[in-house]
Design a protein around this motif. Sequence first.
Motif, mmCIF file in Angstrom:
data_model
loop_
_atom_site.group_PDB
_atom_site.id
_atom_site.type_symbol
_atom_site.label_atom_id
_atom_site.label_comp_id
_atom_site.label_asym_id
_atom_site.label_seq_id
_atom_site.Cartn_x
_atom_site.Cartn_y
_atom_site.Cartn_z
ATOM 1 N N GLU A 183 1.332 -1.183 -0.121
ATOM 2 C CA GLU A 183 -0.362 -0.653 0.197
ATOM 3 C C GLU A 183 0.808 1.342 -0.095
ATOM 4 O O GLU A 183 1.863 1.303 1.147
ATOM 5 N N MET A 184 0.805 1.765 -1.142
ATOM 6 C CA MET A 184 1.528 3.479 -1.056
ATOM 7 C C MET A 184 1.246 4.817 -0.620
ATOM 8 O O MET A 184 0.124 5.027 -1.186
ATOM 9 N N TYR A 185 1.940 4.851 0.244
ATOM 10 C CA TYR A 185 1.246 6.584 0.335
ATOM 11 C C TYR A 185 1.901 7.462 -0.068
ATOM 12 O O TYR A 185 3.583 7.125 0.353
ATOM 13 N N ALA A 186 1.643 8.859 -0.745
ATOM 14 C CA ALA A 186 2.689 9.247 -1.044
ATOM 15 C C ALA A 186 2.661 11.038 -0.010
ATOM 16 O O ALA A 186 1.363 11.416 -0.330
ATOM 17 N N VAL A 187 3.945 11.720 0.540
ATOM 18 C CA VAL A 187 4.051 12.951 0.885
ATOM 19 C C VAL A 187 4.509 13.910 0.498
ATOM 20 O O VAL A 187 5.656 14.057 -0.263
ATOM 21 N N GLY A 188 3.731 15.035 -0.211
ATOM 22 C CA GLY A 188 4.269 16.057 -0.936
ATOM 23 C C GLY A 188 4.431 17.926 -0.148
ATOM 24 O O GLY A 188 4.176 17.676 0.547
ATOM 25 N N PRO A 215 -7.991 4.837 -3.085
ATOM 26 C CA PRO A 215 -8.661 5.669 -2.869
ATOM 27 C C PRO A 215 -7.175 6.875 -3.858
ATOM 28 O O PRO A 215 -6.663 7.094 -2.402
ATOM 29 N N LEU A 216 -6.710 7.827 -3.999
ATOM 30 C CA LEU A 216 -5.906 8.672 -3.948
ATOM 31 C C LEU A 216 -6.357 10.139 -2.774
ATOM 32 O O LEU A 216 -5.383 10.019 -2.416
ATOM 33 N N GLU A 217 -7.609 10.497 -2.518
ATOM 34 C CA GLU A 217 -7.316 10.867 -1.314
ATOM 35 C C GLU A 217 -7.189 10.704 0.028
ATOM 36 O O GLU A 217 -7.255 11.235 0.743
ATOM 37 N N GLU A 218 -7.244 8.938 -0.158
ATOM 38 C CA GLU A 218 -6.205 8.846 0.777
ATOM 39 C C GLU A 218 -4.822 8.780 0.962
ATOM 40 O O GLU A 218 -4.558 8.085 2.124
ATOM 41 N N HIS A 219 -4.500 8.326 -0.355
ATOM 42 C CA HIS A 219 -2.951 8.291 -0.394
ATOM 43 C C HIS A 219 -2.199 9.101 -0.475
ATOM 44 O O HIS A 219 -1.148 9.630 -0.399
ATOM 45 N N VAL A 220 -2.515 10.305 -1.086
ATOM 46 C CA VAL A 220 -1.808 11.558 -1.150
ATOM 47 C C VAL A 220 -1.756 12.682 -0.168
ATOM 48 O O VAL A 220 -3.180 13.204 0.099
ATOM 49 N N PHE A 221 -1.158 13.022 0.251
ATOM 50 C CA PHE A 221 -0.584 14.665 1.231
ATOM 51 C C PHE A 221 -0.268 15.232 0.968
ATOM 52 O O PHE A 221 1.573 14.762 -0.036
ATOM 53 N N TYR A 264 8.647 22.463 5.471
ATOM 54 C CA TYR A 264 8.063 20.859 5.936
ATOM 55 C C TYR A 264 8.469 21.123 7.693
ATOM 56 O O TYR A 264 8.150 20.108 8.509
ATOM 57 N N GLY A 265 8.136 22.304 8.079
ATOM 58 C CA GLY A 265 7.933 22.946 9.177
ATOM 59 C C GLY A 265 6.406 22.367 10.031
ATOM 60 O O GLY A 265 6.195 22.216 10.947
ATOM 61 N N VAL A 266 5.649 21.851 8.810
ATOM 62 C CA VAL A 266 4.804 21.816 9.330
ATOM 63 C C VAL A 266 4.235 19.773 8.795
ATOM 64 O O VAL A 266 3.058 19.819 9.383
ATOM 65 N N ILE A 267 5.299 19.464 8.596
ATOM 66 C CA ILE A 267 4.761 18.399 8.266
ATOM 67 C C ILE A 267 5.003 17.006 8.928
ATOM 68 O O ILE A 267 3.261 15.833 9.223
ATOM 69 N N GLU A 268 4.793 17.753 10.647
ATOM 70 C CA GLU A 268 4.134 17.329 12.058
ATOM 71 C C GLU A 268 3.057 16.762 12.111
ATOM 72 O O GLU A 268 2.180 15.759 12.385
ATOM 73 N N LYS A 269 2.275 17.947 11.368
ATOM 74 C CA LYS A 269 0.851 17.724 10.954
ATOM 75 C C LYS A 269 0.072 17.241 10.908
ATOM 76 O O LYS A 269 -1.338 15.802 11.139
ATOM 77 N N LEU A 270 1.164 15.800 9.307
ATOM 78 C CA LEU A 270 0.792 14.713 9.221
ATOM 79 C C LEU A 270 0.629 13.692 10.337
ATOM 80 O O LEU A 270 0.172 12.758 10.213
ATOM 81 N N LYS A 284 -3.176 11.969 11.178
ATOM 82 C CA LYS A 284 -4.063 11.817 10.033
ATOM 83 C C LYS A 284 -2.893 9.959 9.804
ATOM 84 O O LYS A 284 -3.709 9.385 9.262
ATOM 85 N N PHE A 285 -1.789 10.286 9.215
ATOM 86 C CA PHE A 285 -1.447 8.640 9.357
ATOM 87 C C PHE A 285 -1.401 7.577 10.639
ATOM 88 O O PHE A 285 -2.264 6.640 10.860
#
Length: 340
Positions: free
Chosen positions: A200-205, A221-227, A232-238, A241-242
């Motif tokens: 299962e592949m997740y992509a974080v941009g 579905p892409l809406e559940e796997h693309v973020f 980078y200063g706000v990447i901890e918000k993910l 989500k994860f």
Amino acid sequence: MRSLFGCLIYFLSLLVSGVNGTTRLNRLDSHQVAGQSYAQRRNIARPPQRTLDPSASENACRSRPLDLVFIIDSSRSVRPGEFEQVKTFLADMVDTLDVGAEATRVAVVNYASTVKVEFLLRAHLNKADMKRAIARIEPLAAGTMTGLAIKSAVTEAFTEESGARPKSRNIGKVAIIVTDGRPQDRVEEVSAAARASGIEMYAVGVGRADMTSLRLMASNPLEEHVFYVETYGVIEKLTSKFMETLCGLDPCSRGHGCEHICVNSAPSFYCKCRSGYTLNPDEKTCSPEEVTVLVVEDPCKCEARMAFQVQTQTALQDITARIADMTKRVEQLEDMMGRV
């Protein structure tokens, strides 16, 4: 007489206490009443905030067992301070997981123009060792060979020799790719192969990440796997989500559409029908089973005897019901006589 007098005293005391309670209520300070009303309105308008700290939540979920591989971009576009923020994100993610030999295993693949497997799934089976290993990761500096990194993750990190559990164990395999740029090689085919193998592949941009490439890498579905995050200063918000995504929740509790019964077969589910029904081709709805009625002739021509038996049985049931009714009435009379 004493009993009657005691009852009167009791009712009088209730009346007095009710008057006193009303008096105390009327004496409430108007500011207190206004404050209470505001608090009630606020609680109705705004539901209680969710906590993201698993230790502070009574309903903290536990991550399902996973073979989890982080694929992180450390190309020249990722500044040293930003790469430290990526490592903090990885450490925070580890904190949300149940790490262990029989729980979640984690590996990290670091890439730029070259690929380096920082540690394998079998290397660290507790959080402390894993986070120390993450802290030691250094950026690789040049290039963005994302396709090569995905291929290396499949051939080196997701193998049983590297610590991945065999397919027969039905342990989920998840890859989370973090990048801020555009791949310098092809990602579509290698990503499709990874997904086909059960990953299962997740992509974080981040920032300037190419959204088209993120969608080519991610699972549906892409809406559940693309973020996407702006910096980078706000990447901890993910992290939160994860945490929700990787939680070991019953798939049936997320909405299933089954007409009768949803059966958990994590990470997915399937529908079943109650007895007497069959599952339709849509695998969601149910239809009554067809009942075949066999008509057998009575060789002894006993229709009249069977009709008599049915009439007799009906009469006996009627008599039994009447006896039960009479018995109930007698009991009621006896109860009334006992009270007198």
